[in-house]
Design a protein around this motif. Structure first.
Motif, PDB file in Angstrom:
ATOM      1  N   ALA A 460       0.745  -1.037  -0.038  1.00 34.79           N
ATOM      2  CA  ALA A 460       0.159  -0.045  -0.151  1.00 34.79           C
ATOM      3  C   ALA A 460       0.823   1.220  -0.104  1.00 34.79           C
ATOM      4  O   ALA A 460       2.052   1.016   0.090  1.00 34.79           O
ATOM      5  N   ASP A 461       0.283   2.370  -0.017  1.00 32.07           N
ATOM      6  CA  ASP A 461       1.261   3.550  -0.131  1.00 32.07           C
ATOM      7  C   ASP A 461       1.829   3.639   0.961  1.00 32.07           C
ATOM      8  O   ASP A 461       2.829   4.260   1.207  1.00 32.07           O
ATOM      9  N   LYS A 462       1.381   3.499   2.377  1.00 33.74           N
ATOM     10  CA  LYS A 462       1.886   3.649   3.365  1.00 33.74           C
ATOM     11  C   LYS A 462       1.686   2.448   4.418  1.00 33.74           C
ATOM     12  O   LYS A 462       0.928   1.507   4.217  1.00 33.74           O
ATOM     13  N   PRO A 463       2.999   1.999   5.149  1.00 36.01           N
ATOM     14  CA  PRO A 463       2.930   0.870   6.077  1.00 36.01           C
ATOM     15  C   PRO A 463       1.923   1.039   7.176  1.00 36.01           C
ATOM     16  O   PRO A 463       1.473   0.159   7.706  1.00 36.01           O
ATOM     17  N   HIS A 464       1.088   2.198   7.401  1.00 38.70           N
ATOM     18  CA  HIS A 464       0.099   2.311   8.396  1.00 38.70           C
ATOM     19  C   HIS A 464      -1.229   1.894   7.853  1.00 38.70           C
ATOM     20  O   HIS A 464      -2.201   1.868   8.372  1.00 38.70           O
ATOM     21  N   ALA A 465      -1.098   1.486   6.321  1.00 34.71           N
ATOM     22  CA  ALA A 465      -2.517   1.187   5.708  1.00 34.71           C
ATOM     23  C   ALA A 465      -3.285   0.018   6.356  1.00 34.71           C
ATOM     24  O   ALA A 465      -2.457  -0.944   6.911  1.00 34.71           O
ATOM     25  N   HIS A 466      -4.442   0.150   6.549  1.00 33.43           N
ATOM     26  CA  HIS A 466      -5.241  -1.090   7.281  1.00 33.43           C
ATOM     27  C   HIS A 466      -6.507  -1.295   6.539  1.00 33.43           C
ATOM     28  O   HIS A 466      -7.209  -0.104   5.718  1.00 33.43           O
ATOM     29  N   ASN A 467      -7.294  -2.396   6.755  1.00 33.80           N
ATOM     30  CA  ASN A 467      -8.690  -2.478   6.374  1.00 33.80           C
ATOM     31  C   ASN A 467      -9.828  -2.093   7.442  1.00 33.80           C
ATOM     32  O   ASN A 467      -9.504  -2.299   8.692  1.00 33.80           O
TER      33      ASN A 467
END
Ligand code: AHR
Length: 506
Positions: A460-467
């Motif tokens: 994803a564009d950031k490692p913080h991305a989440h669902n």
């Protein structure tokens, strides 16, 4: 910025088998893992079979989950199995004294757990109570579950609607005996484990695989005390076969301790500290293995990591005792890194269970009470890696890799790779832990002819991305373009990404 790596994979050299049980799971009576996660009850508007939530079952079936550990964790050492059998309306309400002091209505008990395992196609891993239960109670639970002939426990099972015994292989002898399981010394527990295990009998055709409750992290002294119980250095007599495996637990955080830092908000430094902590399980497994090798060079006793994963601060607005946390791409990389390390240690490490399957800690699935369900980034790592289950590990040599990242006094290798072969196919898993550097990986696939390659990527564009319930696919696997020519595969791994390449072998 970009870097490059040269990796050699020996597809014709078979190493130890990667037990499918390294991809095991753990479900405790804790927060919303069982109640609200797996179990909604037969009267729920959420589609269920006998009270078991069907969307959760369906999602987990896609992971080929090999085993499920239950009922704890700390809860196991407070659990009295007779509270969870018979008509549900007659079951006592007890207290979950480890996890918020909430009421436990015991609606999910032995029969419900076994029905869940059957629906999942997973082997049960039942964790018995040493801390506050008796030898007799544990012995009779084994009898209730697995005996065919007559006995009071068997008559009780039949009266509760189950004629035939179940098959149960994995049996835990207490949990964290050094902590919530009784605050014991290693030697005290080692003797108790031998005693309890002795009375957990093999009934009829059932063969128990008894797992002694092991160390926290790298407490090698604990492992040694248990090994002394099953063997003694220099003995020529047959080892005492009281238990067949020893566990240990290992949780990942960013260096500030479990339950401290938030799951979604983190700095670059916290990301790298998390990866360093995750990578350190390599040293921990090697340490336990070395102790075990000294006592058991033929590796008859297995090592089991029956709790692992990230442990962040509970999400704001939730009960802190319920250990409910979000799950980002960073968590997915923790999982992929663990699997590479587990594969490397497959000769001794026979089982691992991520904590915990639904709604608790590093979960596969998050649910709400309105029927909503989210697959986490960690779920996708389990799915993308499932081809490694029961495959032969093969050697991977990183000849030349991207520069290590300095984290405090340590150096972190940001490229992690493992590979296996099974039934005319191979699976290569690759993680790039770097936050701002992509890596062009050149894989030399030696020893077998390759006829096709299919690659997928999780990033994803950031490692913080989440669902979330609203955006369930913010982090989901996608096709990944790779070039394959004469046994050489080239792939550009973006920062903070995990990729798998499935190969057909001639
Ligand atoms: O997984 C949560 C808890 O962590 C378990 O109950 C316990 O065994 C460990 O300390």
């Amino acid at each position: 910025p970009a870097s490059s790596a040269h990796v050699v994979v020996d597809l014709d050299v078979s190493g130890p088998t990667i037990s499918k049980h390294l991809y095991g799971h753990f479900a405790e009576h804790l927060g919303r893992c069982i109640y609200g996660g797996f179990w909604v009850g037969e009267d729920s508007a959420i589609p269920n079979e006998g009270g078991l939530r069907l969307d959760v079952v369906e999602a987990l079936r896609a992971l080929d989950i090999p085993n499920l550990r239950w009922p704890g964790g700390c809860f196991a050492d407070t659990y009295h199995w007779r509270d969870g059998i018979g008509p549900r309306q007659d079951r006592p309400i007890t207290v979950n004294s480890n996890w918020g002091g909430v009421e436990e209505n015991n609606h999910f008990g032995t029969h419900e757990f076994m029905a869940l395992c059957e629906l999942l196609g997973a082997e049960p891993y039942v964790n018995g109570n040493v801390g506050s239960g008796t030898v007799q109670e544990m012995s009779e639970w084994v009898e209730y579950l697995t005996r065919d002939g007559g006995s009071p426990a068997v008559r009780l099972r039949k009266a509760n609607g189950r004629d035939a015994p179940w098959k149960v292989r994995f049996w835990g002898i207490g949990n964290e005996a050094w902590g919530c399981g009784g605050h014991m010394r290693a030697e005290t527990y080692a003797d108790l484990a031998a005693r309890y295990a002795t009375f957990c009998r093999d009934h009829d055709g059932n063969r128990l695989h008894r797992i002694a409750a092991g160390a926290a992290d790298d407490d090698l002294r604990w492992t040694e005390a248990l090994m002394k119980t099953v063997n003694c250095l220099g003995c020529t007599s047959t080892p005492r076969d009281v238990f067949q495996a020893i566990s240990f637990h290992y949780y990942t955080h960013d260096g500030d301790g479990i339950a401290t830092s938030p799951a979604v908000e983190f700095t670059d430094e916290q990301h790298y500290r998390t990866m360093l902590k995750a990578a350190d399980i390599d040293r921990v497994i090697a340490g336990h293995s070395a102790v075990m090798d000294a006592y058991d060079p033929l590796r008859r006793i297995g090592l089991v990591c029956d709790e692992w994963g990230t442990w962040w601060r509970a999400e704001p607005g939730t009960n802190k005792a319920f250990l409910h946390q979000q799950n980002t791409l960073r968590d997915a990389l923790v999982a992929s890194l663990h699997f590479d390390i587990f594969h490397k240690h497959a000769a001794r490490l026979r089982m691992a269970n991520i904590a915990q399957t639904v709604n608790v800690l590093q979960a596969m699935i998050l649910t709400d009470d309105d029927g909503g369900l989210v697959l986490t980034p960690t779920y996708h790592v389990f799915e993308m890696n499932k081809g490694h289950q029961d495959a032969a590990s093969v050697p991977v040599h990183v000849i030349d890799g991207p520069a290590a990242v300095t984290v405090g006094d340590d150096e972190l290798d940001v490229l992690s790779v493992s590979a296996s072969t099974k039934d005319g196919t191979a699976l290569v898993s690759m993680s790039n832990l770097a936050l701002d550097t992509g890596t062009t990986v050149r894989l030399d696939l030696r020893g077998r002819e390759i006829t096709a390659a299919r690659a997928r990527i999780l990033t994803a564009d950031k490692p913080h991305a989440h669902n979330t319930m609203r955006a369930g696919d913010a982090v989901a696997p996608a096709e990944f373009p790779v070039e394959l020519e004469s046994g050489r595969l080239t792939a550009v791994l973006p920062p903070h990404s995990f990729a798998t390449v499935a190969l057909d072998l001639a």
